[in-house]
Scaffold this motif. Structure first.
Motif, PDB file in Angstrom:
ATOM      1  N   CYS A  80      57.395  26.072  33.866  1.00 28.04           N
ATOM      2  CA  CYS A  80      56.841  27.396  33.562  1.00 28.04           C
ATOM      3  C   CYS A  80      56.982  28.333  34.755  1.00 28.04           C
ATOM      4  N   MET A  81      56.638  27.840  35.933  1.00 29.96           N
ATOM      5  CA  MET A  81      56.667  28.689  37.125  1.00 29.96           C
ATOM      6  C   MET A  81      58.089  29.129  37.450  1.00 29.96           C
ATOM      7  N   GLY A  82      59.015  28.181  37.475  1.00 29.54           N
ATOM      8  CA  GLY A  82      60.388  28.515  37.826  1.00 29.54           C
ATOM      9  C   GLY A  82      61.029  29.448  36.816  1.00 29.54           C
ATOM     10  N   VAL A 128      62.150  33.561  37.398  1.00 32.87           N
ATOM     11  CA  VAL A 128      63.507  34.040  37.126  1.00 32.87           C
ATOM     12  C   VAL A 128      63.492  35.150  36.078  1.00 32.87           C
ATOM     13  N   VAL A 129      62.772  34.929  34.979  1.00 31.00           N
ATOM     14  CA  VAL A 129      62.734  35.918  33.894  1.00 31.00           C
ATOM     15  C   VAL A 129      62.037  37.198  34.350  1.00 31.00           C
ATOM     16  N   ALA A 130      60.919  37.069  35.080  1.00 36.03           N
ATOM     17  CA  ALA A 130      60.184  38.252  35.539  1.00 36.03           C
ATOM     18  C   ALA A 130      61.012  39.083  36.507  1.00 36.03           C
ATOM     19  N   LEU A 131      61.686  38.425  37.454  1.00 41.17           N
ATOM     20  CA  LEU A 131      62.510  39.160  38.410  1.00 41.17           C
ATOM     21  C   LEU A 131      63.680  39.846  37.714  1.00 41.17           C
ATOM     22  N   ALA A 180      59.695  41.144  30.646  1.00 34.91           N
ATOM     23  CA  ALA A 180      58.723  41.136  31.746  1.00 34.91           C
ATOM     24  C   ALA A 180      57.428  40.457  31.309  1.00 34.91           C
ATOM     25  N   MET A 181      56.977  40.748  30.092  1.00 33.33           N
ATOM     26  CA  MET A 181      55.761  40.120  29.586  1.00 33.33           C
ATOM     27  C   MET A 181      55.946  38.615  29.444  1.00 33.33           C
ATOM     28  N   LEU A 182      57.121  38.191  28.968  1.00 37.59           N
ATOM     29  CA  LEU A 182      57.393  36.761  28.848  1.00 37.59           C
ATOM     30  C   LEU A 182      57.410  36.094  30.221  1.00 37.59           C
ATOM     31  N   GLY A 183      58.099  36.711  31.181  1.00 37.47           N
ATOM     32  CA  GLY A 183      58.192  36.119  32.512  1.00 37.47           C
ATOM     33  C   GLY A 183      56.843  35.990  33.185  1.00 37.47           C
ATOM     34  N   ILE A 231      54.614  32.663  34.341  1.00 32.61           N
ATOM     35  CA  ILE A 231      54.048  32.516  35.690  1.00 32.61           C
ATOM     36  C   ILE A 231      52.547  32.250  35.602  1.00 32.61           C
ATOM     37  N   PHE A 232      51.861  33.005  34.754  1.00 33.51           N
ATOM     38  CA  PHE A 232      50.420  32.804  34.560  1.00 33.51           C
ATOM     39  C   PHE A 232      50.142  31.372  34.116  1.00 33.51           C
ATOM     40  N   ALA A 233      50.915  30.888  33.132  1.00 33.09           N
ATOM     41  CA  ALA A 233      50.719  29.518  32.644  1.00 33.09           C
ATOM     42  C   ALA A 233      50.958  28.501  33.759  1.00 33.09           C
ATOM     43  N   GLY A 234      51.998  28.729  34.567  1.00 33.20           N
ATOM     44  CA  GLY A 234      52.266  27.810  35.674  1.00 33.20           C
ATOM     45  C   GLY A 234      51.149  27.796  36.697  1.00 33.20           C
ATOM     46  N   VAL A 235      50.591  28.976  37.004  1.00 40.74           N
ATOM     47  CA  VAL A 235      49.487  29.053  37.959  1.00 40.74           C
ATOM     48  C   VAL A 235      48.250  28.340  37.415  1.00 40.74           C
ATOM     49  N   VAL A 236      47.953  28.540  36.133  1.00 39.08           N
ATOM     50  CA  VAL A 236      46.791  27.877  35.528  1.00 39.08           C
ATOM     51  C   VAL A 236      46.953  26.359  35.570  1.00 39.08           C
ATOM     52  N   LEU A 237      48.135  25.876  35.228  1.00 43.87           N
ATOM     53  CA  LEU A 237      48.370  24.428  35.278  1.00 43.87           C
ATOM     54  C   LEU A 237      48.242  23.890  36.700  1.00 43.87           C
TER      55      LEU A 237
END
Length: 243
Positions: A21-23, A27-30, A204-207, A211-217
Motif C-alpha cells: 500500500c505504501m509503495g 508512486v501513484v500520488a507523486l 491523487a485521491m487513490l494514491g 498511503i493512508f492505509a499503509g500508515v494505519v497498518l
C-alpha cells in the motif's frame, strides 16, 4: 471477519500489505501530483491556483475517512469486542488529524486568492475545524484511558461514535447553508469537473488513500509490538517477583 481480528493472522497479512500500500500509494500520488501540477491546464476563472485541489481534496476526503475509520472501529469494539478494533481506532487518529490539518491549511491558501480572505466562519470550514478538535480530543481521551486502566475504558469508543455526527454535517454543509465554499464537484455517478482536472484528481485521491492505509497498518503493527513487549516485561517482572 472474526478471523482477521486474530492479531497473529493480522500481522502476517500486514507484513506484506503495508509496504504494498505504501509503495504503490507513493508512486501513484507523486505521479498524480506531477500530472496535476505540470500537465493539467489552468482553470478558466481560478487560473494556476486551482492546482492546490490535487492536495486539498484528497486531504479533506482522508480527514473525514479517518474519523469514519475510528467510528467503525469503535462500533466493532463496543458490539463485538474485537481485539484489534481499539488498536485500529488509535492507528487512524494521527494520520486522520494530519490530513485534516493539511485540508485546513491548503484550504486557507486556496481561499486567499479565490475569496480574498484566509478564513470565513461558514459551515464547511467551521465543521472541518471542529473535526480537527475532535481528533485532538479523542487522542487525549485515548491516552488518558490507556494510562489509567490499560485501555479498558469504553469512553474513547463512545466518543468516536458520537463524533461521527460531524461527518454528514461536513459533507452537506455547502448545501444546507449559504457558503463561500463551492458545492461538491464530484457526486455519486457524475462529475461537474472536466476530464482534464478529474483524472489527475482521482489518481491523487487513490494514491493518498493507499498511503493512508499503509500508515494505519504500520501504526497498528507498532502498537501491537509495543503491547506485546509490555506484556513480556510484566510477565518477567511477575516471574522475578515470585522468586
Amino acid at each position: 471477519m472474526h478471523g482477521f481480528a486474530n492479531p497473529a493472522r493480522f500481522l502476517r497479512i500486514a507484513r506484506w500489505l503495508m509496504p504494498l500500500c505504501m509503495g504503490t500509494g507513493i508512486v501513484v500520488a507523486l505521479a498524480a501530483l506531477g500530472w496535476g501540477l505540470f500537465a493539467a491546464p489552468a482553470e478558466r476563472l481560478q487560473g494556476e491556483t486551482v492546482r492546490i485541489v490535487y492536495l486539498h481534496v484528497p486531504a479533506a476526503w482522508l480527514g473525514m475517512a479517518g474519523w469514519m475509520g475510528i467510528a467503525v472501529a469503535s462500533f466493532t469494539e463496543l458490539v463485538w469486542r474485537h481485539p484489534l478494533a481499539g488498536i485500529a481506532a488509535r492507528a487512524c487518529a494521527v494520520p486522520g488529524a494530519v490530513f485534516t490539518a493539511v485540508c485546513l491549511i491548503t484550504g486557507s491558501l486556496w481561499g486567499r486568492p479565490a475569496w480574498g480572505t484566509w478564513w470565513v466562519w461558514d459551515g464547511r470550514l467551521t465543521s472541518m475545524l471542529v473535526l480537527l478538535f475532535l481528533y485532538f480530543g479523542w487522542m487525549a481521551l485515548s491516552q488518558a484511558s490507556e494510562a489509567s486502566d490499560g485501555g479498558q475504558s469504553r469512553a474513547p469508543a463512545i466518543f468516536g461514535l458520537v463524533g461521527a455526527v460531524n461527518i454528514p454535517i461536513i459533507h452537506y454543509s455547502v448545501t444546507w447553508w449559504n457558503s463561500l465554499h463551492q458545492p461538491p464537484s464530484i457526486t455519486m455517478g457524475k462529475s461537474a469537473m472536466s476530464a482534464a482536472f478529474l483524472w489527475p484528481l482521482l489518481f491523487a485521491m487513490l494514491g493518498f488513500t493507499l498511503i493512508f492505509a499503509g500508515v494505519v497498518l504500520a501504526r497498528m503493527r507498532a502498537i501491537l509490538a509495543n503491547q506485546q513487549a509490555e506484556a513480556r516485561l510484566r510477565r518477567k517482572a511477575l516471574a522475578e517477583g515470585d522468586l
